[in-house]
Each structure stands twice: as C-alpha cells, then as structure tokens.
Motif scaffolding. Structure first.
Motif, PDB file in Angstrom:
ATOM      1  N   ASP A  27      22.537  42.954  37.806  1.00  0.00           N
ATOM      2  CA  ASP A  27      23.831  42.309  37.978  1.00  0.00           C
ATOM      3  C   ASP A  27      24.392  41.852  36.639  1.00  0.00           C
ATOM      4  O   ASP A  27      23.661  41.382  35.762  1.00  0.00           O
ATOM      5  N   SER A  28      25.717  41.958  36.481  1.00  0.00           N
ATOM      6  CA  SER A  28      26.372  41.574  35.226  1.00  0.00           C
ATOM      7  C   SER A  28      26.232  40.092  34.924  1.00  0.00           C
ATOM      8  O   SER A  28      26.060  39.694  33.765  1.00  0.00           O
ATOM      9  N   TYR A  29      26.328  39.253  35.945  1.00  0.00           N
ATOM     10  CA  TYR A  29      26.321  37.808  35.747  1.00  0.00           C
ATOM     11  C   TYR A  29      24.940  37.191  35.940  1.00  0.00           C
ATOM     12  O   TYR A  29      24.631  36.168  35.333  1.00  0.00           O
ATOM     13  N   PHE A  30      24.160  37.775  36.831  1.00  0.00           N
ATOM     14  CA  PHE A  30      22.859  37.207  37.177  1.00  0.00           C
ATOM     15  C   PHE A  30      21.781  38.277  37.000  1.00  0.00           C
ATOM     16  O   PHE A  30      21.264  38.831  37.969  1.00  0.00           O
ATOM     17  N   PRO A  31      21.430  38.580  35.746  1.00  0.00           N
ATOM     18  CA  PRO A  31      20.499  39.682  35.490  1.00  0.00           C
ATOM     19  C   PRO A  31      19.106  39.470  36.063  1.00  0.00           C
ATOM     20  O   PRO A  31      18.372  40.448  36.255  1.00  0.00           O
ATOM     21  N   HIS A 331      32.631  41.322  41.074  1.00  0.00           N
ATOM     22  CA  HIS A 331      33.659  41.792  42.023  1.00  0.00           C
ATOM     23  C   HIS A 331      33.951  40.762  43.114  1.00  0.00           C
ATOM     24  O   HIS A 331      34.463  41.115  44.181  1.00  0.00           O
ATOM     25  N   ILE A 332      33.650  39.503  42.872  1.00  0.00           N
ATOM     26  CA  ILE A 332      33.749  38.450  43.888  1.00  0.00           C
ATOM     27  C   ILE A 332      35.147  38.332  44.493  1.00  0.00           C
ATOM     28  O   ILE A 332      35.289  37.897  45.632  1.00  0.00           O
ATOM     29  N   TRP A 333      36.189  38.724  43.776  1.00  0.00           N
ATOM     30  CA  TRP A 333      37.532  38.620  44.343  1.00  0.00           C
ATOM     31  C   TRP A 333      37.673  39.464  45.610  1.00  0.00           C
ATOM     32  O   TRP A 333      38.495  39.142  46.487  1.00  0.00           O
ATOM     33  N   LEU A 334      36.860  40.540  45.721  1.00  0.00           N
ATOM     34  CA  LEU A 334      36.902  41.348  46.940  1.00  0.00           C
ATOM     35  C   LEU A 334      36.474  40.544  48.158  1.00  0.00           C
ATOM     36  O   LEU A 334      36.814  40.883  49.291  1.00  0.00           O
ATOM     37  N   ASP A 379      37.162  39.882  36.990  1.00  0.00           N
ATOM     38  CA  ASP A 379      35.960  39.723  36.165  1.00  0.00           C
ATOM     39  C   ASP A 379      35.969  38.291  35.624  1.00  0.00           C
ATOM     40  O   ASP A 379      36.160  38.059  34.429  1.00  0.00           O
ATOM     41  N   PRO A 380      35.760  37.293  36.498  1.00  0.00           N
ATOM     42  CA  PRO A 380      35.988  35.895  36.114  1.00  0.00           C
ATOM     43  C   PRO A 380      34.914  35.308  35.195  1.00  0.00           C
ATOM     44  O   PRO A 380      35.140  34.280  34.564  1.00  0.00           O
ATOM     45  N   GLY A 381      33.755  35.936  35.128  1.00  0.00           N
ATOM     46  CA  GLY A 381      32.637  35.373  34.388  1.00  0.00           C
ATOM     47  C   GLY A 381      31.798  34.475  35.279  1.00  0.00           C
ATOM     48  O   GLY A 381      32.286  33.939  36.278  1.00  0.00           O
ATOM     49  N   MET A 382      30.548  34.297  34.913  1.00  0.00           N
ATOM     50  CA  MET A 382      29.634  33.536  35.762  1.00  0.00           C
ATOM     51  C   MET A 382      30.102  32.107  35.958  1.00  0.00           C
ATOM     52  O   MET A 382      30.050  31.563  37.062  1.00  0.00           O
ATOM     53  N   VAL A 383      30.588  31.468  34.895  1.00  0.00           N
ATOM     54  CA  VAL A 383      30.993  30.056  34.974  1.00  0.00           C
ATOM     55  C   VAL A 383      32.169  29.874  35.921  1.00  0.00           C
ATOM     56  O   VAL A 383      32.257  28.880  36.640  1.00  0.00           O
ATOM     57  N   ASP A 384      33.081  30.843  35.948  1.00  0.00           N
ATOM     58  CA  ASP A 384      34.288  30.732  36.773  1.00  0.00           C
ATOM     59  C   ASP A 384      34.214  31.578  38.042  1.00  0.00           C
ATOM     60  O   ASP A 384      35.244  31.953  38.609  1.00  0.00           O
ATOM     61  N   LEU A 385      32.998  31.855  38.486  1.00  0.00           N
ATOM     62  CA  LEU A 385      32.835  32.711  39.660  1.00  0.00           C
ATOM     63  C   LEU A 385      33.637  32.200  40.847  1.00  0.00           C
ATOM     64  O   LEU A 385      34.245  32.982  41.589  1.00  0.00           O
ATOM     65  N   PHE A 447      47.104  46.398  39.394  1.00  0.00           N
ATOM     66  CA  PHE A 447      45.816  45.711  39.468  1.00  0.00           C
ATOM     67  C   PHE A 447      45.391  45.160  38.107  1.00  0.00           C
ATOM     68  O   PHE A 447      44.782  44.086  38.040  1.00  0.00           O
ATOM     69  N   ASP A 448      45.713  45.876  37.032  1.00  0.00           N
ATOM     70  CA  ASP A 448      45.406  45.341  35.705  1.00  0.00           C
ATOM     71  C   ASP A 448      46.131  44.017  35.481  1.00  0.00           C
ATOM     72  O   ASP A 448      45.564  43.061  34.950  1.00  0.00           O
ATOM     73  N   THR A 449      47.383  43.960  35.886  1.00  0.00           N
ATOM     74  CA  THR A 449      48.187  42.747  35.700  1.00  0.00           C
ATOM     75  C   THR A 449      47.631  41.572  36.477  1.00  0.00           C
ATOM     76  O   THR A 449      47.472  40.469  35.940  1.00  0.00           O
ATOM     77  N   TRP A 450      47.302  41.797  37.731  1.00  0.00           N
ATOM     78  CA  TRP A 450      46.921  40.678  38.600  1.00  0.00           C
ATOM     79  C   TRP A 450      45.440  40.329  38.542  1.00  0.00           C
ATOM     80  O   TRP A 450      45.073  39.169  38.786  1.00  0.00           O
ATOM     81  N   LEU A 451      44.608  41.287  38.167  1.00  0.00           N
ATOM     82  CA  LEU A 451      43.162  41.026  38.216  1.00  0.00           C
ATOM     83  C   LEU A 451      42.502  40.914  36.846  1.00  0.00           C
ATOM     84  O   LEU A 451      41.493  40.222  36.710  1.00  0.00           O
TER      85      LEU A 451
END
Length: 495
Positions: A27-31, A331-334, A379-385, A447-451
């Motif tokens: 996982d990208s955030y939680f290896p 991908h948590i926004w999904l 792609d909010p990052g782990m801190v801003d999940l 999607f680039d603009t909003w995500l």
C-alpha cells in the motif's frame, strides 16, 4: 490432523523460487499493512469474551492460498499467541515489530496450493501496546458490560490475526461466547445461538468477501431487534441499553435502514449483501463506520433528534467501500466521495436542497485561500486520509461529472461501476476509464481538476462562476446544517 488440514496439506516446493512472503501488501500509505505471498480466502473465528476483565480468548482458522513458494509468511496481529499450526502441524512463530506475527511452517508451501493456518490466543485487547502508525488510536473499546471492535484503517490486529488490507478480502464465520444475558453482534446473518452452562454462543456468517477493517464485534447489554426488509432480507439492529437521552432518536433513525437501503438500490443498483442492519453503541467511539451489513454509530449523531443523513452515508458505503473496496488507501475518495454524494441526493429526496445546490453551496462557502483546497482527494496523503476534502471535494467531483455528462449517462456510469466491480477492488483510473467509455467524452481534465490539482477550481461543480460571499446566489439549502454537523463527528477520532 484435522480433515480440513489433511485436505489442504501442501507438498514441499522445489528448491528454487521460494522464500518468505513480504511483510506488507504494497500500500502507498501503509506499507506495513497486509502481507505478501498468500491470499486469505476464509476466516473462522471461535471466540470467548469476558466483560469486566476484557479477556478475549480465540482460535482463528484461516483458509488461504499461496501465491508463491512460501518458506515463511506473516499475519497482522497484536495479541499474545499460544500456538500456531499450519496444515495441522505445529509451526514456529515469532514477533517482528508490534503487529507482525511471522510464521514458519514445517514444510514450504507450494504456490497455488491452499493451506490452513490455526492460531490460538488469549489477551486483554484494551491493554496491548498501541503501534505508532495508528496515531495513538485504539479501535478496541472495553466497556463496563462488554466491548466494541471498530476502526479504520486498523482494527483486526486487536481481535483476530489476518492479512489486514482491503486488497485481500475473504468470507467469514464468527462464533462468540459471552456470559448469559449478554449479547454479541457481528457481521452478516446470525445462523445459530445456544446457551449452555451460563454462556451464550452466537454464530454470524458473512458469505460475501469482506475487508478485514469492516469486521466488527459489538458486545454488551443490548436491545437487539430482528425483522425483514421489503425484499425479504434479514435485518438486525442493536442498541446499547444505556443510550439515555439518545435512545429514541437513535432508534427512530437506524430503524429506517431497510427503507434507506431500498432507496439507495433504486439509485445505484442492487444491494450487494444478504442482510442489513445497524448498531448504536454507548461507547462513544467518536465516529460512525460502515462495518459490512452492520454499520456502527456513535449515539451523538442523534443528539439533536433523528438523523437519517448518517444512516444514508454508512449504507451507501455498503456499495462504495464495502462491496467495491479500494486497491490502495490513496483511492479513499472512491469510498467517501460517493457516500457523501449519496447524502446530497438524499437531501434532494427530502426536499432540503438538490444535490447540485448542496455541491455549489460547499464550493462557494469555502474561500480560495482555505487550506481545504490544497488537499487532493484523489491522493490526499496518509495524514489527510479523512480530511473534509476527501468527502466534500470528492462529492463535488461527482457533481461536476454529472454536470458534464448529464443525468442519463451519470447514473449509467454509477450503475455500471457498481455492477462491474461488485465484491472486488478498484482504483480511480478504472472509474475514469468507465466514465469516458459510457459518456463518450474525454474526462481527464475534469478529474484532474477536481481530484488531483491543489487550489479551488475556477468554476463550481455545476459549471457556475465563483459567487461572491455576499451574493444572494450563495443560498444555504436546509440540509447543510445537518450535513456539516454530521461530518464534524463522522471523522472526529479516525487516525
């Protein structure tokens, strides 16, 4: 040796192409979450719990399949382990860090071959050391009359060994023994309950794949209600008996679950599970969670009276997050964007503001210099999940898509997404590709603009220009106060 162990006994692998499985699934955030080298297929948990002392005793039997020649593999687990067997034979085990349990079977496991792991254990979950990566958050809450297992992204470590990542789903059967007069609720359908020698054992079966963080255990003095939905599915709702002033509003809200699920099915497609329900705990976890078929709610969601918005949010997750799980936590926004947009559609159903009006209000309500706009929901990052942007801007992205492609194409996209990814895993690029295929439009820029682009988009989700804060165009739909209050608590104590 058990019959099951004999059936799935693996033969030694060739001397080449073998080694230990990875201690993380990638996982990208939680290896360090999950593990490599195998695929868990089914968990059978036999548990005994004693309220007051918080003693949890268990035997976990895991049916898995090796994805490589395995000389050693890991399970994610924090509690004290008494013994481990692999295919009926004793295996050696050791700790690596706080939550990694390294298991070495007597023989190398052959790639493609099923195997059975049995782990017996006993410990007091509320007293185990808390790993730094959880941010000090403990998802096991011991109460005076029982306990609650509830957390995201970590929770399984505190009550059963597992391959702890949404990418490795499995089916479950969970049997839990508690003192007579105490109730225990878990996921899926209760298939059996018996009382003997002063203890009651209930068995719960989840026959559809479930991510480990969606498994829950709710034990205490409970008011448990059972019934059937309009489509004939079993419904189980449970409430702590000491909810106090929250009791009536909580029950009025959660008892509407079957009607809300029916409405959601009408919007996005067939309900993906064989049961439904919800639980309200007095343990005050600080959030609600979409635990599969049995969402759990903090009673404070109902402090101002009945609140169906949170029930809509958690049940929308049964499709978006539970049936369709993320491949990677980035991908948590999904999960959260779709559940948030479901709230906005519910607002429209109740006549408290259309989804478009709610989306535009949040867009206009947040000035361009608000840090909110610097978080990328894709792609909010782990801190801003669990940052508000994951929820609100994720919802705005869906409204922007709806504006761009029109209602017919938008709902065709959502229904096709639900159908094609049912009980699987997904990532953002797959949703974008599906949306482009069905709509016939190039949507990368949207999607680039909003995500993925920091900063406030130049136009609102409905394509309107930025409204001045003093403009009468920034009308507040009646649902906004309810939605804001719900979201303040929804993610209060998630790590």
């Amino acid at each position: 040796m058990s019959t099951a162990a004999a059936l799935f006994l693996a033969t030694p692998a060739a001397a080449t192409d073998k080694g230990p499985g990875a201690p993380g699934i990638g996982d990208s955030y939680f290896p360090n979450h999950g593990n490599g080298g195998y695929d868990a297929r089914h968990y059978r948990l036999n548990l005994s719990y004693q309220p007051g002392t918080d003693l949890l005793q268990g035997k976990a039997t895991i049916l898995a399949s090796a994805t490589q020649h395995l000389t050693r593999f890991n399970l994610d687990f924090l509690l004290k382990v008494d013994s481990v067997k692999v295919n009926g034979r004793p295996a050696t085990f050791a700790r690596s860090g706080l939550h990694e349990l390294e298991i070495t079977p007597a023989h190398t496991l052959t790639r493609g071959t099923p195997f059975v792991v049995e782990v017996t254990y006993a410990d007091t979950p509320s007293k185990v050391p808390v790993p730094d990566e959880t941010g000090g958050f403990t998802p096991w809450i011991a109460t005076a009359d029982g306990a609650l297992a509830l957390g995201q992204p970590q929770v399984a470590w505190w009550w059963f060994p597992s391959n702890d990542h949404p990418l490795d789903k499995a089916t479950y059967d969970i049997s839990i023994s508690v003192p007579q007069g105490t109730q225990a609720v878990s996921n899926g359908i209760k298939t059996r309950e018996r009382t003997s020698n002063g203890r009651t054992t209930s068995t719960w079966v989840m026959d559809k794949p479930m991510a480990t963080y969606l498994a829950t255990l709710f034990i205490g003095q409970l008011d448990v209600r059972t019934g059937r939905s309009s489509s004939g599915l079993p419904v189980t709702t449970s409430y702590s008996k000491n909810l106090g002033r929250y009791d009536a509003a909580a029950k009025e809200s959660v008892e509407q679950t079957p009607q809300i699920v029916d409405w959601l099915a009408g919007q996005v497609g067939r309900y993906p599970f064989h049961s439904m329900g919800g639980s309200v705990t007095s343990a005050l976890p600080g959030f609600a969670l979409e635990t599969q078929t049995q969402p759990v709610y903090d009673p404070r969601f109902f402090s101002s009276g009945p609140d169906t918005y949170v029930v809509v949010h958690e049940n929308a997750h049964q499709w978006f997050g539970d049936s369709i799980a993320v491949k990677d936590w980035k991908h948590i926004w999904l999960n959260e964007g779709f559940a948030t947009y479901a709230e906005w559609m519910w607002s429209e159903k109740l006549g408290e503001g259309t989804a478009a009006e709610v989306a535009d209000f949040f867009y206009n309500d947040l000035p361009a210099d608000d840090p909110f706009w610097q978080v990328k929901p894709g792609d909010p990052g782990m801190v801003d999940l669990f940052h508000n942007a994951t929820y609100y801007r994720g919802g705005m992205a869906l409204q922007a898509l709806r504006t761009e492609v029109g209602d017919a194409a938008f709902f065709s996209i959502i229904r096709a997404w639900v159908r094609s990814k049912e009980h699987g895993n997904a990532e953002t690029s797959e949703f974008v590709a599906l949306a482009e295929r069905i709509s016939g439009k190039q949507l990368d820029a949207l999607f680039d603009t909003w995500l993925f682009t920091p900063g406030k988009p130049a136009t609102s989700p409905t394509g309107a220009a930025v409204a001045a804060k003093t403009s009468s165009a920034v009308a507040e739909p009646p649902s906004i106060a309810k939605i804001k209050k719900m979201h303040e608590l929804l993610k209060e104590h998630k790590p």
